[in-house]
Design a protein around this motif. Structure first.
Motif, mmCIF file in Angstrom:
data_model
loop_
_atom_site.group_PDB
_atom_site.id
_atom_site.type_symbol
_atom_site.label_atom_id
_atom_site.label_comp_id
_atom_site.label_asym_id
_atom_site.label_seq_id
_atom_site.Cartn_x
_atom_site.Cartn_y
_atom_site.Cartn_z
ATOM 1 N N GLN A 151 95.020 18.393 49.937
ATOM 2 C CA GLN A 151 94.207 17.853 51.028
ATOM 3 C C GLN A 151 95.121 17.687 52.248
ATOM 4 O OE1 GLN A 151 93.159 13.692 50.619
ATOM 5 N NE2 GLN A 151 91.157 14.016 51.524
ATOM 6 N N LEU A 173 90.952 7.595 46.180
ATOM 7 C CA LEU A 173 90.559 8.764 45.392
ATOM 8 C C LEU A 173 90.704 8.506 43.885
ATOM 9 C CD1 LEU A 173 92.212 11.511 47.631
ATOM 10 C CD2 LEU A 173 89.747 11.199 47.282
ATOM 11 N N THR A 189 90.815 14.274 58.132
ATOM 12 C CA THR A 189 90.960 15.532 57.396
ATOM 13 C C THR A 189 91.015 16.693 58.382
ATOM 14 O OG1 THR A 189 89.566 14.563 55.687
ATOM 15 C CG2 THR A 189 89.884 16.939 55.578
ATOM 16 N N ASN A 248 94.690 6.354 50.860
ATOM 17 C CA ASN A 248 93.835 7.500 50.561
ATOM 18 C C ASN A 248 93.900 7.853 49.058
ATOM 19 O OD1 ASN A 248 92.349 9.832 50.834
ATOM 20 N ND2 ASN A 248 93.886 10.976 51.995
ATOM 21 N N ALA A 249 95.126 7.885 48.523
ATOM 22 C CA ALA A 249 95.317 8.220 47.105
ATOM 23 C C ALA A 249 94.654 7.173 46.209
ATOM 24 C CB ALA A 249 96.808 8.317 46.790
#
Ligand code: ACO
Ligand code: ACO
Length: 150
Positions: free
Chosen positions: A35, A90, A5, A86-87
């Motif tokens: 993000q 999440l 990040t 990552n998606a």
């Protein structure tokens, strides 16, 4: 190379973001809501992607770029795969990406990473960008939309 990040106290990698999207205004607007992840090698940011929630359970890679000196070495592919993982992590169910009708290499990359074409947003670049943009000798007029179930 590490993908992480972008820290709150770090400057936005604006030069990279503008490689993928020439509109500084649009970039500044969606970076705030999304993000921002960066690829870092030897303490230097050499790649970036931005994930933005768009609809319920859906997220979009609205910007992805690799420093020109590091393109063609597999970093873009790693960033796309990272964005997908990552998606998923999440909790999103669908990931989308869009690119210009002229972006032959990008369309190849996204399909190699599992995206399928779902539609065409006709005249998107005429409606949203003031200057005419050309790539591979083709005027960028339409947005090709791609999607992948997570
Ligand atoms: N035909 C077939 N395959 C192609 C073609 C082509 N014309 N062009 C590229 N590819 C393939 C490559 O062969 C490679 O696949 P492989 O791993 O099977 O060999 C893949 O596409 C690209 O490989 P990478 O080296 O991982 O890509 P790179 O690190 O260069 O990153 C990126 C790609 C991010 C598009 C980079 O070129 C870039 O920053 N371009 C400028 C900014 C940009 O256009 N960004 C995307 C705009 S759209 C958006 O942001 C949502
Ligand atoms: N990125 C950017 N531009 C590209 C790319 C690419 N990856 N690949 C080709 N081009 C461009 C070339 O640069 C050239 O443009 P330019 O003149 O501005 O440089 C143009 O596309 C192709 O040029 P030609 O040399 O005229 O094409 P060619 O004589 O090779 O014929 C054809 C193209 C008919 C597709 C040939 O490759 C072929 O027979 N392929 C196999 C059969 C086939 O796939 N046919 C089409 C199936 S769909 C159908 O039939 C309706």
């Amino acid at each position: 190379m590490e993908i992480r990040t972008l820290h709150a106290d770090e400057q936005l990698p604006m030069e990279l973001l503008l490689l993928a999207d020439p509109s500084r205004k649009l970039v500044e607007e969606y970076v705030q809501r999304g993000q921002c992840m960066v690829a870092v090698a030897d303490n230097v940011i050499i790649g970036v992607y931005v994930l933005l929630p768009t609809r319920p359970e859906t997220v979009e890679i609205v910007n992805i770029a690799v420093d020109e000196r590091h393109q063609g070495k597999g970093i873009g592919r790693q960033l796309v795969h990272h964005a997908i993982a990552n998606a998923k992590l999440l909790g999103f169910k669908t990931i989308e990406i869009g690119t210009g009708n002229s972006s032959v290499g990008q369309l190849a990359l996204y399909q190699k990473c599992g995206f399928r074409i779902i539609g065409v947003d006709r005249d998107f670049f005429i409606r949203h960008y003031e200057e005419e943009i050309f790539e591979n000798g083709i005027q960028v007029v339409d947005m090709i939309r791609l999607s992948q179930d997570l």
